[in-house]
Design a protein around this motif. Sequence first.
Motif, PDB file in Angstrom:
ATOM      1  N   ARG A 171      46.194  22.846  43.534  1.00 39.65           N
ATOM      2  CA  ARG A 171      47.580  23.313  43.756  1.00 39.65           C
ATOM      3  C   ARG A 171      47.694  24.825  43.567  1.00 39.65           C
ATOM      4  NH1 ARG A 171      52.317  20.685  42.716  1.00 39.65           N
ATOM      5  NH2 ARG A 171      53.327  22.693  43.089  1.00 39.65           N
ATOM      6  N   LEU A 172      47.056  25.354  42.520  1.00 41.15           N
ATOM      7  CA  LEU A 172      47.129  26.792  42.253  1.00 41.15           C
ATOM      8  C   LEU A 172      46.410  27.604  43.322  1.00 41.15           C
ATOM      9  CD1 LEU A 172      46.966  26.468  38.467  1.00 41.15           C
ATOM     10  CD2 LEU A 172      48.497  28.089  39.585  1.00 41.15           C
ATOM     11  N   ALA A 173      45.264  27.113  43.783  1.00 41.65           N
ATOM     12  CA  ALA A 173      44.529  27.828  44.828  1.00 41.65           C
ATOM     13  C   ALA A 173      45.385  27.882  46.091  1.00 41.65           C
ATOM     14  CB  ALA A 173      43.198  27.133  45.106  1.00 41.65           C
ATOM     15  N   GLU A 174      46.025  26.760  46.426  1.00 46.47           N
ATOM     16  CA  GLU A 174      46.881  26.727  47.619  1.00 46.47           C
ATOM     17  C   GLU A 174      48.074  27.662  47.445  1.00 46.47           C
ATOM     18  OE1 GLU A 174      47.413  22.508  47.905  1.00 46.47           O
ATOM     19  OE2 GLU A 174      45.651  22.278  49.223  1.00 46.47           O
ATOM     20  N   PHE A 175      48.647  27.681  46.248  1.00 48.84           N
ATOM     21  CA  PHE A 175      49.768  28.588  45.975  1.00 48.84           C
ATOM     22  C   PHE A 175      49.337  30.046  46.173  1.00 48.84           C
ATOM     23  CE2 PHE A 175      51.425  31.431  42.602  1.00 48.84           C
ATOM     24  CZ  PHE A 175      52.725  31.585  43.065  1.00 48.84           C
ATOM     25  N   LEU A 176      48.154  30.392  45.652  1.00 48.97           N
ATOM     26  CA  LEU A 176      47.710  31.786  45.730  1.00 48.97           C
ATOM     27  C   LEU A 176      47.431  32.225  47.166  1.00 48.97           C
ATOM     28  CD1 LEU A 176      45.456  32.094  42.553  1.00 48.97           C
ATOM     29  CD2 LEU A 176      47.683  33.160  42.930  1.00 48.97           C
ATOM     30  N   THR A 177      46.965  31.290  48.014  1.00 47.10           N
ATOM     31  CA  THR A 177      46.690  31.685  49.406  1.00 47.10           C
ATOM     32  C   THR A 177      47.965  32.161  50.108  1.00 47.10           C
ATOM     33  OG1 THR A 177      46.988  29.426  50.192  1.00 47.10           O
ATOM     34  CG2 THR A 177      44.733  30.092  49.737  1.00 47.10           C
ATOM     35  N   THR A 178      49.129  31.774  49.598  1.00 53.42           N
ATOM     36  CA  THR A 178      50.380  32.163  50.248  1.00 53.42           C
ATOM     37  C   THR A 178      51.015  33.398  49.606  1.00 53.42           C
ATOM     38  OG1 THR A 178      51.756  30.815  48.772  1.00 53.42           O
ATOM     39  CG2 THR A 178      50.860  29.717  50.734  1.00 53.42           C
ATOM     40  N   HIS A 179      50.430  33.934  48.538  1.00 52.10           N
ATOM     41  CA  HIS A 179      51.071  35.036  47.824  1.00 52.10           C
ATOM     42  C   HIS A 179      50.677  36.401  48.411  1.00 52.10           C
ATOM     43  CE1 HIS A 179      52.614  37.524  44.611  1.00 52.10           C
ATOM     44  NE2 HIS A 179      53.270  36.463  44.160  1.00 52.10           N
ATOM     45  N   VAL A 180      51.658  37.293  48.601  1.00 59.10           N
ATOM     46  CA  VAL A 180      51.385  38.595  49.224  1.00 59.10           C
ATOM     47  C   VAL A 180      50.447  39.487  48.421  1.00 59.10           C
ATOM     48  CG1 VAL A 180      53.454  38.826  50.639  1.00 59.10           C
ATOM     49  CG2 VAL A 180      53.525  39.541  48.239  1.00 59.10           C
ATOM     50  N   ALA A 181      50.382  39.302  47.116  1.00 58.85           N
ATOM     51  CA  ALA A 181      49.525  40.167  46.288  1.00 58.85           C
ATOM     52  C   ALA A 181      48.077  39.683  46.255  1.00 58.85           C
ATOM     53  CB  ALA A 181      50.086  40.253  44.866  1.00 58.85           C
ATOM     54  N   VAL A 182      47.796  38.554  46.935  1.00 57.84           N
ATOM     55  CA  VAL A 182      46.452  37.968  46.885  1.00 57.84           C
ATOM     56  C   VAL A 182      45.752  38.150  48.231  1.00 57.84           C
ATOM     57  CG1 VAL A 182      45.167  35.801  46.570  1.00 57.84           C
ATOM     58  CG2 VAL A 182      47.145  36.320  45.115  1.00 57.84           C
ATOM     59  N   GLU A 205      42.322  37.170  48.811  1.00 60.24           N
ATOM     60  CA  GLU A 205      41.340  36.142  49.108  1.00 60.24           C
ATOM     61  C   GLU A 205      41.264  35.149  47.949  1.00 60.24           C
ATOM     62  OE1 GLU A 205      36.750  36.322  50.808  1.00 60.24           O
ATOM     63  OE2 GLU A 205      37.705  38.189  50.215  1.00 60.24           O
ATOM     64  N   VAL A 206      41.082  33.869  48.283  1.00 61.02           N
ATOM     65  CA  VAL A 206      40.946  32.832  47.260  1.00 61.02           C
ATOM     66  C   VAL A 206      39.602  32.133  47.479  1.00 61.02           C
ATOM     67  CG1 VAL A 206      41.928  30.704  46.304  1.00 61.02           C
ATOM     68  CG2 VAL A 206      43.452  32.493  47.163  1.00 61.02           C
ATOM     69  N   PHE A 207      38.821  32.024  46.406  1.00 60.81           N
ATOM     70  CA  PHE A 207      37.493  31.399  46.488  1.00 60.81           C
ATOM     71  C   PHE A 207      37.549  30.018  45.848  1.00 60.81           C
ATOM     72  CE2 PHE A 207      37.112  35.975  46.294  1.00 60.81           C
ATOM     73  CZ  PHE A 207      36.217  36.277  47.293  1.00 60.81           C
ATOM     74  N   HIS A 208      37.788  29.006  46.664  1.00 66.17           N
ATOM     75  CA  HIS A 208      37.829  27.629  46.181  1.00 66.17           C
ATOM     76  C   HIS A 208      37.261  26.731  47.280  1.00 66.17           C
ATOM     77  CE1 HIS A 208      38.958  23.797  44.622  1.00 66.17           C
ATOM     78  NE2 HIS A 208      39.629  24.292  43.607  1.00 66.17           N
ATOM     79  N   PRO A 209      36.261  25.898  46.956  1.00 69.05           N
ATOM     80  CA  PRO A 209      35.610  25.100  48.001  1.00 69.05           C
ATOM     81  C   PRO A 209      36.521  24.087  48.689  1.00 69.05           C
ATOM     82  CG  PRO A 209      34.673  24.631  45.818  1.00 69.05           C
ATOM     83  CD  PRO A 209      35.612  25.767  45.651  1.00 69.05           C
ATOM     84  N   ILE A 210      37.679  23.839  48.150  1.00 72.54           N
ATOM     85  CA  ILE A 210      38.604  22.906  48.799  1.00 72.54           C
ATOM     86  C   ILE A 210      39.200  23.534  50.063  1.00 72.54           C
ATOM     87  CG2 ILE A 210      40.740  23.575  47.575  1.00 72.54           C
ATOM     88  CD1 ILE A 210      39.624  19.957  48.171  1.00 72.54           C
ATOM     89  N   LEU A 211      39.218  24.885  50.123  1.00 73.25           N
ATOM     90  CA  LEU A 211      39.816  25.559  51.272  1.00 73.25           C
ATOM     91  C   LEU A 211      38.877  25.455  52.478  1.00 73.25           C
ATOM     92  CD1 LEU A 211      41.165  28.649  49.296  1.00 73.25           C
ATOM     93  CD2 LEU A 211      42.476  26.670  50.076  1.00 73.25           C
ATOM     94  N   LYS A 212      39.470  25.134  53.631  1.00 75.70           N
ATOM     95  CA  LYS A 212      38.701  24.852  54.850  1.00 75.70           C
ATOM     96  C   LYS A 212      37.798  26.018  55.267  1.00 75.70           C
ATOM     97  CE  LYS A 212      40.167  20.690  56.481  1.00 75.70           C
ATOM     98  NZ  LYS A 212      40.959  20.344  55.321  1.00 75.70           N
ATOM     99  N   ASP A 213      38.230  27.262  55.008  1.00 75.34           N
ATOM    100  CA  ASP A 213      37.420  28.406  55.441  1.00 75.34           C
ATOM    101  C   ASP A 213      36.363  28.804  54.408  1.00 75.34           C
ATOM    102  OD1 ASP A 213      39.151  29.356  53.544  1.00 75.34           O
ATOM    103  OD2 ASP A 213      39.848  31.095  54.695  1.00 75.34           O
ATOM    104  N   HIS A 214      36.258  28.055  53.320  1.00 76.30           N
ATOM    105  CA  HIS A 214      35.215  28.346  52.322  1.00 76.30           C
ATOM    106  C   HIS A 214      33.857  27.948  52.896  1.00 76.30           C
ATOM    107  CE1 HIS A 214      32.734  28.044  48.738  1.00 76.30           C
ATOM    108  NE2 HIS A 214      33.635  28.771  48.098  1.00 76.30           N
ATOM    109  N   PRO A 215      32.846  28.852  52.823  1.00 80.70           N
ATOM    110  CA  PRO A 215      31.551  28.542  53.458  1.00 80.70           C
ATOM    111  C   PRO A 215      30.855  27.302  52.883  1.00 80.70           C
ATOM    112  CG  PRO A 215      31.440  30.577  52.161  1.00 80.70           C
ATOM    113  CD  PRO A 215      32.881  30.195  52.232  1.00 80.70           C
ATOM    114  N   GLY A 216      31.199  26.911  51.654  1.00 81.00           N
ATOM    115  CA  GLY A 216      30.535  25.740  51.060  1.00 81.00           C
ATOM    116  C   GLY A 216      31.350  24.464  51.150  1.00 81.00           C
ATOM    117  N   HIS A 217      32.464  24.511  51.876  1.00 80.77           N
ATOM    118  CA  HIS A 217      33.398  23.385  51.947  1.00 80.77           C
ATOM    119  C   HIS A 217      32.712  22.043  52.270  1.00 80.77           C
ATOM    120  CE1 HIS A 217      37.256  21.386  52.799  1.00 80.77           C
ATOM    121  NE2 HIS A 217      36.663  20.889  53.857  1.00 80.77           N
ATOM    122  N   ASP A 218      31.894  22.023  53.329  1.00 81.66           N
ATOM    123  CA  ASP A 218      31.301  20.757  53.776  1.00 81.66           C
ATOM    124  C   ASP A 218      30.223  20.255  52.816  1.00 81.66           C
ATOM    125  OD1 ASP A 218      32.970  20.721  55.955  1.00 81.66           O
ATOM    126  OD2 ASP A 218      31.524  21.713  57.286  1.00 81.66           O
TER     127      ASP A 218
END
Length: 394
Positions: free
Chosen positions: A263-274, A276-289
């Motif tokens: 939830r926090l990683a998703e929240f941060l992806t929408t914040h103007v002061a952020v 980049e977010v490094f969390h494997p749950i995010l689809k564009d994370h290189p280690g996601h799969d």
Amino acid sequence: MNEKGLRIESRLAQIGSIEEPVTGAINFPIYQATAFRHPQLGKSTGFDYSRTKNPTRKVLEDASAQLESGDAGFACSSGMAALQTVFAMFSQGDHLIVSLDLYGGTYRLFERILSRFGITASYVDTNDMDALESNRRPNTKAVFIETPTNPLMMITDIEAVCLWAQRHQLLTIVDNTLMTPFFQRPLELGADIVVHSATKYLGGHNDVLAGIIVTKGKELSEEMFFLHNSIGSVLGPTDSYQLMRGMKTLALRMERHESNAIRLAEFLTTHVAVAEVFHPILKDHPGHDIQKKQCSGNTGIFSFKVTDARYVEPILRHIKLIAFAESLGGVESLMTYPAVQTHADIPLEIREAIGVDDRLLRFSVGIEHVEDLIADLGGALDAAREEIEGGQQG
Ligand SMILES: *Cc1c(COP(=O)(O)O)cnc(C)c1O
């Protein structure tokens, strides 16, 4: 399920609960003794001297081995003590291939201590098979991986590395601190040894310092027993008890750490002061799969970069519920600034090459209510922006 037919949640909750034969105590007692009486010459109760074997520590060690699907467990006085014990397997002239974005203390162990004994390491992206191959030397003995890495959450395909290592008769050692056996079991994917800083998620309450080693196979298990006893890097009986007490709630804690962090990683992806977010749950994370393939869930650790390094100081000043502190994996949320804290021992060139720059913050998400965490972090980000941008206009 394991051979006894119990799922991991049940095995965790029941650590030591059915092993006290004298009184039937539900929690295994603390055997605060260093020496054990021999019944007669040539006979032993199985316990002689606590550095070699202690009843309380043994219950923890057997449970750890079982949780990681290994053959033997060894409880150590810290994660670093566990790592040092494992690396004592190697000799002068030996070489290891090691994850690039390594825990700072492990990097220091290689560079400042093991190097004095003639043991060297090459730091590579362990997910790049060409890099693994080109760094392999005639004297290479093992691959040591952290996945995910901390703080950048780089994911390594454990099974692929193990297959490559087996082809070249190299050992694969995995630091499983961030995932715990609840979400990831490297020995099932082909690794030979798993190491933990049990100070983190296994203990889970920021109150006990400990390390765990789990080995697979008779030969490695016997060698590790010899090293653990000879070096004396053992965990005391009271700390062994404390660690087991923490581990009983591992499943519940990891589920909450995971959902809060997402939830926090998703929240941060929408914040103007952020930025980049490094969390494997995010689809564009290189280690996601890969993460999805090899783990049943995600850790509570992730990191993010703010858009401007000047935001860092006010963010760390404005967070209240989230503590500005090192360490990770406890029930309380902690935030750290890797460039000046955990990674201060890593040279600037390496730190910048892997992306640990002065805009990066690492978050160990606790088990508090997620809305309280969002309010605390969101408020700190907004306040930081206001201070910096407001200051610029005025
Ligand atoms: C903390 C940590 C260690 C060191 O463990 P200690 O218990 O602090 O000695 C090793 N590896 C990782 C990934 C860690 O997070």
